[in-house]
Design an enzyme around this catalytic site. Structure first.
Site, PDB file in Angstrom:
ATOM      1  N   LYS A   9       0.861  -1.181   0.000  1.00  0.00           N
ATOM      2  CA  LYS A   9       0.000   0.000   0.000  1.00  0.00           C
ATOM      3  C   LYS A   9       0.898   1.231   0.000  1.00  0.00           C
ATOM      4  O   LYS A   9       1.698   1.440   0.915  1.00  0.00           O
ATOM      5  CB  LYS A   9      -0.890  -0.011   1.243  1.00  0.00           C
ATOM      6  CG  LYS A   9      -1.760   1.232   1.341  1.00  0.00           C
ATOM      7  CD  LYS A   9      -2.736   1.162   2.506  1.00  0.00           C
ATOM      8  CE  LYS A   9      -3.527   2.435   2.613  1.00  0.00           C
ATOM      9  NZ  LYS A   9      -4.486   2.402   3.712  1.00  0.00           N
ATOM     10  N   LYS A  33      -2.119  -1.461  -3.943  1.00  0.00           N
ATOM     11  CA  LYS A  33      -3.001  -0.301  -3.875  1.00  0.00           C
ATOM     12  C   LYS A  33      -2.192   0.982  -3.924  1.00  0.00           C
ATOM     13  O   LYS A  33      -1.191   1.059  -3.212  1.00  0.00           O
ATOM     14  CB  LYS A  33      -3.753  -0.393  -2.545  1.00  0.00           C
ATOM     15  CG  LYS A  33      -4.646   0.777  -2.241  1.00  0.00           C
ATOM     16  CD  LYS A  33      -5.173   0.660  -0.840  1.00  0.00           C
ATOM     17  CE  LYS A  33      -5.969   1.894  -0.532  1.00  0.00           C
ATOM     18  NZ  LYS A  33      -6.267   2.032   0.847  1.00  0.00           N
TER      19      LYS A  33
HETATM   20  C1  PBG Z   1      -7.384   3.257   5.592  1.00  0.00           C
HETATM   21  C2  PBG Z   1      -7.645   3.180   4.145  1.00  0.00           C
HETATM   22  C3  PBG Z   1      -7.456   4.150   3.148  1.00  0.00           C
HETATM   23  C4  PBG Z   1      -7.972   3.616   1.971  1.00  0.00           C
HETATM   24  C5  PBG Z   1      -8.393   2.334   2.257  1.00  0.00           C
HETATM   25  N1  PBG Z   1      -8.173   2.083   3.601  1.00  0.00           N
HETATM   26  C6  PBG Z   1      -6.966   5.552   3.225  1.00  0.00           C
HETATM   27  C7  PBG Z   1      -5.621   5.873   3.667  1.00  0.00           C
HETATM   28  O1  PBG Z   1      -4.756   5.008   3.868  1.00  0.00           O
HETATM   29  O2  PBG Z   1      -5.411   7.064   3.882  1.00  0.00           O
HETATM   30  C8  PBG Z   1      -8.050   4.324   0.656  1.00  0.00           C
HETATM   31  C9  PBG Z   1      -9.095   3.840  -0.279  1.00  0.00           C
HETATM   32  C10 PBG Z   1      -9.443   4.765  -1.392  1.00  0.00           C
HETATM   33  O3  PBG Z   1      -8.799   5.821  -1.618  1.00  0.00           O
HETATM   34  O4  PBG Z   1     -10.407   4.449  -2.096  1.00  0.00           O
HETATM   35  N2  PBG Z   1      -6.082   3.231   6.010  1.00  0.00           N
END
Ligand code: PBG
Length: 325
Positions: free
Chosen positions: A195, A248
């Protein structure tokens, strides 16, 4: 000898021929639809930067889940907004919070859906970080204990799969151990393994009210410049017991999806995140692009790169369009 013996255009002549030799075939069977659960009853508030996406109370979540299941989409992933935020995000593990209630309601309605839950603290903490804070630092080990508690509460409510998105080290192992100790060894972990610290999460933070109140997430989410490190992250999560691993965002990281697919023989998911969705919606609303063709091309490219499971806010539209093809 190549031309005139070889003419690749022969197989592009008609749609029937093209379909016959197509390498990537889109279907709804790998789609996951993300949803935002909030407290209350009869609440349905559209997220301004994500047209068509709503913050909804559990009763409304169930109604949309009915529609999702009816479209043949196999799974949803639930995010939660709390009643109250605090330093440690304690509502994340509350059995009466919006996500836990939504899962129970979906189960009660006997919908044929795989229920996945996002496991993180950022929506629940007053500072908006994905872990607990001491002296301005996000602490790792105390955070994973809280994440494991949150995961267990989702599973107790009836979740099929838990998906940690916090990027703390060791959280997959902590969750696996916690679930096993509580006799939930059948529940799978979908880990947000690679991520990235991405500006593409902007609209989501409006939807989930999870913007960090100070600093950013660079000390835990990955540097967008790194690809080899993603392979290491995936390897570690698999060692810790992840069943599905995720990359992601999706579109700006297709190279990572492809490399992970090549290297590891496990199911690979990709998250087509909020800004990927909002950019398409904004351009479509301006009449600048053909939304359906753009979205189906995006879905094709993510699957062609190697993701068999795709989390996307476009899921309902994709299911409708494919149903008509
Ligand atoms: C929580 C999380 C996030 C997303 C999914 N889980 C945001 C972040 O890490 O700030 C993003 C999903 C999206 O942008 O659609 N940590």
């Amino acid at each position: 000898m190549t031309f005139p013996t070889h003419r690749p255009r022969r197989l592009r002549r008609t749609e029937r021929l093209r379909g016959l030799v197509r390498e990537t075939r889109l279907s709804t069977s790998g789609l996951v639809y993300p949803m935002f659960a909030c407290p209350g009853n009869n609440v349905r508030t559209e997220v301004s930067s994500m047209p068509g996406v709503f913050q909804q109370s559990p009763d409304q979540i169930v109604e949309e889940c009915r529609e999702v299941a009816g479209l043949g989409i196999p799974a949803v992933i639930l995010f939660g907004l709390p009643e109250k935020k605090d330093e440690t995000g304690s509502e994340a593990a509350s059995p009466t919070a919006a996500v836990q209630r939504s899962i129970e309601a979906i189960r009660k309605a006997k919908l044929d859906l795989v229920v996945i839950t996002d496991v993180c603290l950022c929506e629940y903490t007053s500072h908006g970080h994905c872990g607990v804070i001491k002296d301005g630092e996000v602490l790792n080990d105390p955070s994973i204990a809280l994440l494991a508690d949150a995961a267990l509460s989702h599973v107790r409510a009836g979740a099929d799969v838990v998906a940690p998105s916090d990027m703390m080290d060791g959280r997959v192992a902590a969750i696996r151990q916690k679930l096993d100790e509580n006799k939930f060894s059948d529940v799978a972990i979908l880990s947000y393994a690679a991520k990235y610290c991405s500006a593409f999460y902007g609209p989501f933070r409006e939807a989930a009210q999870s913007t960090p109140q100070f600093g950013d997430r660079r000390s835990y989410q990955m540097d967008p410049a790194n690809a080899r490190e993603a392979l290491r992250e995936v390897e570690l999560d698999l060692e810790e017991g992840a069943d599905i691993i995720m990359v992601k965002p999706a579109l700006p990281y297709l190279d990572i999806i492809a490399r992970v697919r090549e290297r590891f023989d496990v199911p690979v998911a990709a998250y087509n995140v909020s800004a990927e969705y909002s950019m398409v919606k904004a351009a479509a609303r301006n009449g600048w692009i053909d939304e359906q063709r753009i979205v189906l091309e995006i879905m094709t490219s993510i699957q062609r790169a190697g993701a068999s499971t795709v989390l996307t806010y476009h899921a309902k539209d994709v299911a409708r369009w494919l149903g008509k093809c």
